[in-house]
Motif scaffolding. Structure first.
Motif, PDB file in Angstrom:
ATOM      1  N   ILE A 141       0.828  -1.211   0.000  1.00 24.94           N
ATOM      2  CA  ILE A 141       0.000   0.000   0.000  1.00 24.94           C
ATOM      3  C   ILE A 141       0.862   1.261   0.000  1.00 24.94           C
ATOM      4  O   ILE A 141       0.402   2.329   0.367  1.00 24.94           O
ATOM      5  CB  ILE A 141      -0.948   0.039   1.212  1.00 24.94           C
ATOM      6  N   PHE A 142       2.108   1.124  -0.375  1.00 27.26           N
ATOM      7  CA  PHE A 142       3.063   2.231  -0.317  1.00 27.26           C
ATOM      8  C   PHE A 142       3.127   2.844   1.079  1.00 27.26           C
ATOM      9  O   PHE A 142       3.032   4.044   1.250  1.00 27.26           O
ATOM     10  CB  PHE A 142       2.752   3.294  -1.398  1.00 27.26           C
ATOM     11  N   GLY A 143       3.288   1.996   2.040  1.00 27.74           N
ATOM     12  CA  GLY A 143       3.344   2.451   3.424  1.00 27.74           C
ATOM     13  C   GLY A 143       4.749   2.594   3.957  1.00 27.74           C
ATOM     14  O   GLY A 143       4.928   2.979   5.124  1.00 27.74           O
ATOM     15  N   GLY A 144       5.731   2.265   3.136  1.00 32.59           N
ATOM     16  CA  GLY A 144       7.108   2.382   3.624  1.00 32.59           C
ATOM     17  C   GLY A 144       7.345   1.505   4.843  1.00 32.59           C
ATOM     18  O   GLY A 144       6.539   0.632   5.157  1.00 32.59           O
ATOM     19  N   GLN A 145       8.460   1.798   5.521  1.00 33.36           N
ATOM     20  CA  GLN A 145       8.830   0.891   6.605  1.00 33.36           C
ATOM     21  C   GLN A 145       8.010   1.094   7.875  1.00 33.36           C
ATOM     22  O   GLN A 145       8.108   0.317   8.800  1.00 33.36           O
ATOM     23  CB  GLN A 145      10.324   0.971   6.896  1.00 33.36           C
ATOM     24  N   THR A 146       7.126   2.116   7.904  1.00 34.02           N
ATOM     25  CA  THR A 146       6.330   2.324   9.111  1.00 34.02           C
ATOM     26  C   THR A 146       4.883   1.858   8.990  1.00 34.02           C
ATOM     27  O   THR A 146       4.122   1.964   9.938  1.00 34.02           O
ATOM     28  CB  THR A 146       6.295   3.827   9.493  1.00 34.02           C
ATOM     29  N   HIS A 147       4.483   1.386   7.807  1.00 31.59           N
ATOM     30  CA  HIS A 147       3.094   0.951   7.646  1.00 31.59           C
ATOM     31  C   HIS A 147       3.004  -0.328   6.814  1.00 31.59           C
ATOM     32  O   HIS A 147       2.009  -0.562   6.151  1.00 31.59           O
ATOM     33  CB  HIS A 147       2.244   2.032   6.963  1.00 31.59           C
ATOM     34  N   SER A 148       4.036  -1.140   6.816  1.00 31.73           N
ATOM     35  CA  SER A 148       4.042  -2.282   5.898  1.00 31.73           C
ATOM     36  C   SER A 148       4.494  -3.592   6.526  1.00 31.73           C
ATOM     37  O   SER A 148       4.425  -4.632   5.891  1.00 31.73           O
ATOM     38  CB  SER A 148       4.982  -1.997   4.720  1.00 31.73           C
ATOM     39  N   SER A 149       4.968  -3.557   7.739  1.00 33.14           N
ATOM     40  CA  SER A 149       5.690  -4.745   8.203  1.00 33.14           C
ATOM     41  C   SER A 149       4.768  -5.902   8.550  1.00 33.14           C
ATOM     42  O   SER A 149       3.570  -5.728   8.771  1.00 33.14           O
ATOM     43  CB  SER A 149       6.598  -4.398   9.384  1.00 33.14           C
ATOM     44  N   SER A 150       5.368  -7.062   8.554  1.00 31.88           N
ATOM     45  CA  SER A 150       4.674  -8.318   8.852  1.00 31.88           C
ATOM     46  C   SER A 150       5.342  -8.924  10.079  1.00 31.88           C
ATOM     47  O   SER A 150       6.308  -9.679   9.966  1.00 31.88           O
ATOM     48  CB  SER A 150       4.799  -9.284   7.662  1.00 31.88           C
ATOM     49  N   PRO A 173      14.411  -3.545   5.913  1.00 31.76           N
ATOM     50  CA  PRO A 173      13.105  -2.949   6.190  1.00 31.76           C
ATOM     51  C   PRO A 173      12.325  -2.800   4.875  1.00 31.76           C
ATOM     52  O   PRO A 173      12.890  -2.916   3.796  1.00 31.76           O
ATOM     53  CB  PRO A 173      13.462  -1.588   6.805  1.00 31.76           C
ATOM     54  N   TYR A 174      11.031  -2.541   4.980  1.00 26.75           N
ATOM     55  CA  TYR A 174      10.184  -2.442   3.789  1.00 26.75           C
ATOM     56  C   TYR A 174      10.437  -1.095   3.125  1.00 26.75           C
ATOM     57  O   TYR A 174      10.070  -0.056   3.660  1.00 26.75           O
ATOM     58  CB  TYR A 174       8.714  -2.531   4.222  1.00 26.75           C
ATOM     59  N   PRO A 175      11.077  -1.070   1.953  1.00 24.42           N
ATOM     60  CA  PRO A 175      11.457   0.234   1.362  1.00 24.42           C
ATOM     61  C   PRO A 175      10.318   0.824   0.528  1.00 24.42           C
ATOM     62  O   PRO A 175       9.677   0.123  -0.242  1.00 24.42           O
ATOM     63  CB  PRO A 175      12.649  -0.142   0.474  1.00 24.42           C
ATOM     64  N   HIS A 176      10.093   2.094   0.690  1.00 27.76           N
ATOM     65  CA  HIS A 176       8.958   2.764   0.057  1.00 27.76           C
ATOM     66  C   HIS A 176       8.996   2.670  -1.468  1.00 27.76           C
ATOM     67  O   HIS A 176       8.053   2.186  -2.095  1.00 27.76           O
ATOM     68  CB  HIS A 176       8.946   4.232   0.508  1.00 27.76           C
ATOM     69  N   ALA A 177      10.104   3.091  -2.057  1.00 30.61           N
ATOM     70  CA  ALA A 177      10.167   3.151  -3.522  1.00 30.61           C
ATOM     71  C   ALA A 177      10.369   1.778  -4.164  1.00 30.61           C
ATOM     72  O   ALA A 177      10.086   1.586  -5.341  1.00 30.61           O
ATOM     73  CB  ALA A 177      11.289   4.087  -3.956  1.00 30.61           C
ATOM     74  N   PHE A 178      10.872   0.833  -3.350  1.00 32.64           N
ATOM     75  CA  PHE A 178      11.164  -0.496  -3.905  1.00 32.64           C
ATOM     76  C   PHE A 178      10.171  -1.547  -3.412  1.00 32.64           C
ATOM     77  O   PHE A 178      10.486  -2.719  -3.275  1.00 32.64           O
ATOM     78  CB  PHE A 178      12.594  -0.920  -3.537  1.00 32.64           C
ATOM     79  N   GLU A 179       8.961  -1.055  -3.133  1.00 30.77           N
ATOM     80  CA  GLU A 179       7.957  -1.943  -2.562  1.00 30.77           C
ATOM     81  C   GLU A 179       7.793  -3.228  -3.370  1.00 30.77           C
ATOM     82  O   GLU A 179       7.784  -4.324  -2.819  1.00 30.77           O
ATOM     83  CB  GLU A 179       6.622  -1.202  -2.502  1.00 30.77           C
ATOM     84  N   TRP A 180       7.711  -3.105  -4.693  1.00 28.86           N
ATOM     85  CA  TRP A 180       7.438  -4.298  -5.516  1.00 28.86           C
ATOM     86  C   TRP A 180       8.698  -5.119  -5.777  1.00 28.86           C
ATOM     87  O   TRP A 180       8.617  -6.239  -6.264  1.00 28.86           O
ATOM     88  CB  TRP A 180       6.712  -3.913  -6.802  1.00 28.86           C
ATOM     89  N   ASP A 181       9.840  -4.554  -5.454  1.00 25.56           N
ATOM     90  CA  ASP A 181      11.061  -5.360  -5.481  1.00 25.56           C
ATOM     91  C   ASP A 181      11.176  -6.194  -4.217  1.00 25.56           C
ATOM     92  O   ASP A 181      11.748  -7.267  -4.210  1.00 25.56           O
ATOM     93  CB  ASP A 181      12.286  -4.451  -5.602  1.00 25.56           C
TER      94      ASP A 181
END
Lengths: 409, 339
Positions: free
Chosen positions: B123-132, B311-319
């Protein structure tokens, strides 16, 4: 011109170290009877002086003074004294038992008996205390079976906690005594939630939570105070300021700049600073806060000023960091001696009565310890090993079932 | 039967439980009058009153601590942590208190709480809104951890979680709140209404925790997945044409070990898929269990397809996201491996 050429970091240091004369001049004390007693329904903002005052009832001559003296019935005083003596006898006995290698660990509450015993007599059966490991007096005042305490200390075959907890981390739901843990401050929020649940349910039960002054620095305590304030939780949050958190004096927890009772002010809660070694003052303050809580007026924060006479635990050596005669120099004295003096002054107690009660308490503890020893000291007997897989969940899943089978063979 | 997306199904579960259990209550940040930032509690405060669904201070530790106290009192709190990324201030409460209260008090006290929290990326949440963060809960003895992958399961599992007398972490894959996501962000989103699992009974039903769901039967390889990755795994199986058996675990603790082992013993191959980073992830436990339980049936090394150890990177979400291409490659490697 306030500006200095260089900054310097303030690192708090206690007024006295080993070899120094004990120094309690930093304690802002005042004579018994001097501090006002607002009516319990007073709005918190009209009581902002109270966290800087000191609620005291007993004076140097054992007389009850001032508006906080509520004229407790003699049987309450006797019960309180007995519970304090029982606590002290228990602490002394188990401390020696630990020295003999019969258990792994122990913590005494010497000097802090009044602040656990008196509230126990104020709270009603449906209420709940969320204690620390230094509040066994609460159970003593409620006639909790001494043998169960001893069995817990020994983690033996009859340990009510089935050998799962270190000594003194009791739990006794039927006595209004919540499960103790070694983590600090993490149950104050439970007390607030429990109290919120009582209000939510339309009940009249209240919660009492204890922490030490050192634990006031934990974030969880401030979270709990926020919830207590926001939802007007019917709870009493008690800080036992016994001057020491293991080796750190109260200044390391922030006691140099203000009082611990004054933490209440930022939350809009009433804060009382109370002589914790004064059984009557403790009783009166907790009764006052309980009345507020039961009248739907919300939570009260109480700081009990006291002294940890013993070491932190059996693993601690306080001679390494503090003067060894602090107890004698402590200006608030000993809670047992002060209540005893009061009862003698009232003419309802004699030194002979006292000696007899001390002996009777010691005998009861001796008998309970002996019985516990016959069941088993640490490691001699245990609950069945398979029981360690119980109560992880209400119903074990395949992991506990398989592993239990493996252990039981 | 109604057509629901996952948010509506969660809302329906909460509605059912507030109605059925007078001791159930909901609180959390923004969940009251407003109905939650993802709308999961929309309308509940209006329907049941603020007493049953109210706002909490921004204090995740305080939310969980007070919920435990309420649970010990005898209530059944269901709390929302707005994003799983923000649950960490409450971690001490979950680990040291909720998970151990029953054990350390020998059954004197327990914490029948449900902690709902949206998790996962996409959801393009970057490292503060994406983690599992599932593995930091599954490792804690005394917690149950549940992750639905469809509206139907979300409702039934949430009702079961609320009825549990043990603490349950209910992780909601927020990428699939509105529709199933096959891992192709470049394609138009499909709504849940086109998926059969959006048929959700309006009343009460519970899906017992600890029951996995075989969502695609197959013979060539077993795929273990949960949450969003169930849909990605199905897409990968379809795109590769590999006869994969896809198992939606649904509940990580308790784990339906029998369904897992039965499938791997049948297929002899296993690919584990999760969005969380790899090292020490829940997939490591699954891999170890499969090895322990099914070693002599395995015909190929167990494969893990996961988020990277960053961490979950914002711009590289789909990578970062382990999409169908990566899952498909792992499926191929696994079925083509020879012993």
């Amino acid at each position: 011109m306030l500006r200095n050429s260089r900054l310097s970091l303030h690192i708090p240091e206690p007024p006295a170290r080993p070899g120094d004369r004990p120094d309690f001049r930093h304690l802002d004390l005042r004579p018994a009877g001097e501090t006002r007693r607002p009516e319990p329904e007073t709005p918190a903002h009209e009581m902002r002086d109270m966290p800087y005052a000191l609620v005291r009832v007993l004076d140097e001559d054992g007389q009850a003074q001032g508006p906080w003296a509520r004229g407790l019935p003699p049987e309450t005083l006797r019960k309180g004294l007995e519970a304090m003596l029982l606590t002290r006898a228990f602490d002394d006995r188990i401390f020696r038992i630990h020295r003999q290698g019969k258990t792994s660990f122990f913590m005494r509450s010497t000097g802090e008996e009044a602040l656990a015993v008196a509230p126990s007599l104020v709270l009603e059966p449906g209420d709940m205390c969320f204690p620390t490991y230094r509040n066994v007096g609460f159970l003593m005042a409620r006639d909790y079976p001494l043998l169960d305490l001893v069995n817990q200390i020994f983690s033996n075959a009859r340990d009510p906690l089935k050998g799962r907890q270190m000594p003194v981390l009791y739990s006794a739901r039927d006595y209004g005594f919540y499960s103790v843990s070694g983590n600090l401050g993490s149950r104050v929020g439970h007390a607030v939630g429990w109290a919120m649940a009582s209000a939510w349910s339309g009940d009249d039960r209240i919660a009492l939570a204890y922490i030490g002054e050192g634990t006031t620095a934990e974030g969880a305590v401030h979270e709990a105070l926020t919830f207590a304030s926001v939802y007007h939780a019917p709870a009493i949050l008690a800080i036992s300021n016994n001057q020491w958190a293991i080796s750190s004096f109260q200044g390391v927890a922030g006691g140099e700049e203000t009082t611990f009772a004054a933490r209440a002010l930022a939350y809009g809660l009433p804060g009382l600073r109370v002589d914790g070694n004064d059984f009557l003052a403790v009783h009166a303050a907790v009764s006052w806060a309980a009345e507020r809580a039961r009248s739907n007026l919300g939570a009260t924060l109480i700081e009990f000023v006291t002294l940890r006479i013993a070491g932190h635990s059996t693993s601690d050596d306080p001679t390494r960091y503090r003067p060894d005669d602090e107890a004698r120099a402590f200006p608030l004295g000993d809670p047992v001696e002060r209540l005893k003096g009061h009862m003698i002054a009232l003419g309802i107690w004699t030194p002979e009565d006292h000696e007899a009660l001390v002996a009777a308490c010691e005998e009861r503890i001796r008998a309970a310890v002996k019985q516990g020893e016959s069941i088993g000291t640490l490691g001699v007997t245990k609950p069945p090993v398979g029981t360690m897989f119980e109560d992880v969940f209400k119903t074990p899943d395949w992991r506990q079932i398989r592993q239990r089978r493996e252990v039981e063979g | 039967m109604a057509t629901m997306n996952m948010i509506q199904a969660i809302n329906s579960a909460l509605d059912v439980m507030l109605d059925r259990d007078p001791k159930a209550l909901i609180f959390g940040e923004d969940v009251g009058y407003f109905g939650g930032v993802f709308r999961a509690t929309d309308g509940l405060a209006a329907k049941y009153g603020a007493k049953r669904c109210f706002d909490a201070p921004i204090s995740e530790g305080g939310i969980i601590a007070t919920a435990i106290g309420m649970g010990a009192y005898g209530l059944r709190p269901v709390v929302e942590i707005q994003f799983a990324d923000y649950i960490l201030p409450a971690y001490d409460q979950l680990v040291s208190e909720a998970a151990r209260l029953r054990y350390r008090s020998a059954g004197d006290f327990w914490a029948p709480i449900t902690v709902r929290t949206p998790y996962g990326g996409g959801i393009f949440g970057g490292q503060t809104h994406s983690s599992s963060p599932e593995a930091i809960f599954t490792h804690v003895t005394g917690l149950k951890t549940v992750i639905p992958s469809t509206p139907h399961d979300a409702k039934g599992l949430l009702i079961a979680a609320i009825e549990e007398d043990d603490p349950v972490i209910f992780l909601e894959p927020k990428r699939i709140y509105q529709g199933p996501f096959d891992g192709h962000p470049e394609r138009p989103a499909t709504p849940w209404s086109q998926h059969p699992a959006s048929d959700v009974p309006e009343g009460y039903y519970a899906i017992p925790l600890g029951t996995a769901n075989v969502v695609r039967a197959g013979r060539a390889v077993t795929v273990l997945a949960y949450g969003t990755m169930v849909h990605v795994a199905l897409a990968a199986a379809a795109e590769t044409g590999i006869d994969a058996e896809v198992i939606d675990l649904r509940s990580l603790v308790p784990l339906d070990i029998d369904t897992v082992t039965a499938s791997v013993r049948k297929t002899g191959r296993c690919v584990i898929v999760h969005e969380a980073s790899r090292f020490g992830g829940y997939g490591a436990e699954l891999s170890a269990l499969v090895q322990e339980e099914c070693f002599y049936h395995l015909q190929a090394p167990i494969e893990r397809v996961t988020g990277w150890d960053t961490p979950y990177p914002h711009a590289f979400e789909w990578d970062y996201f382990p999409g169908p291409a990566r899952v498909g490659k792992a499926l191929k490697r696994c079925v083509e491996a020879e012993t």
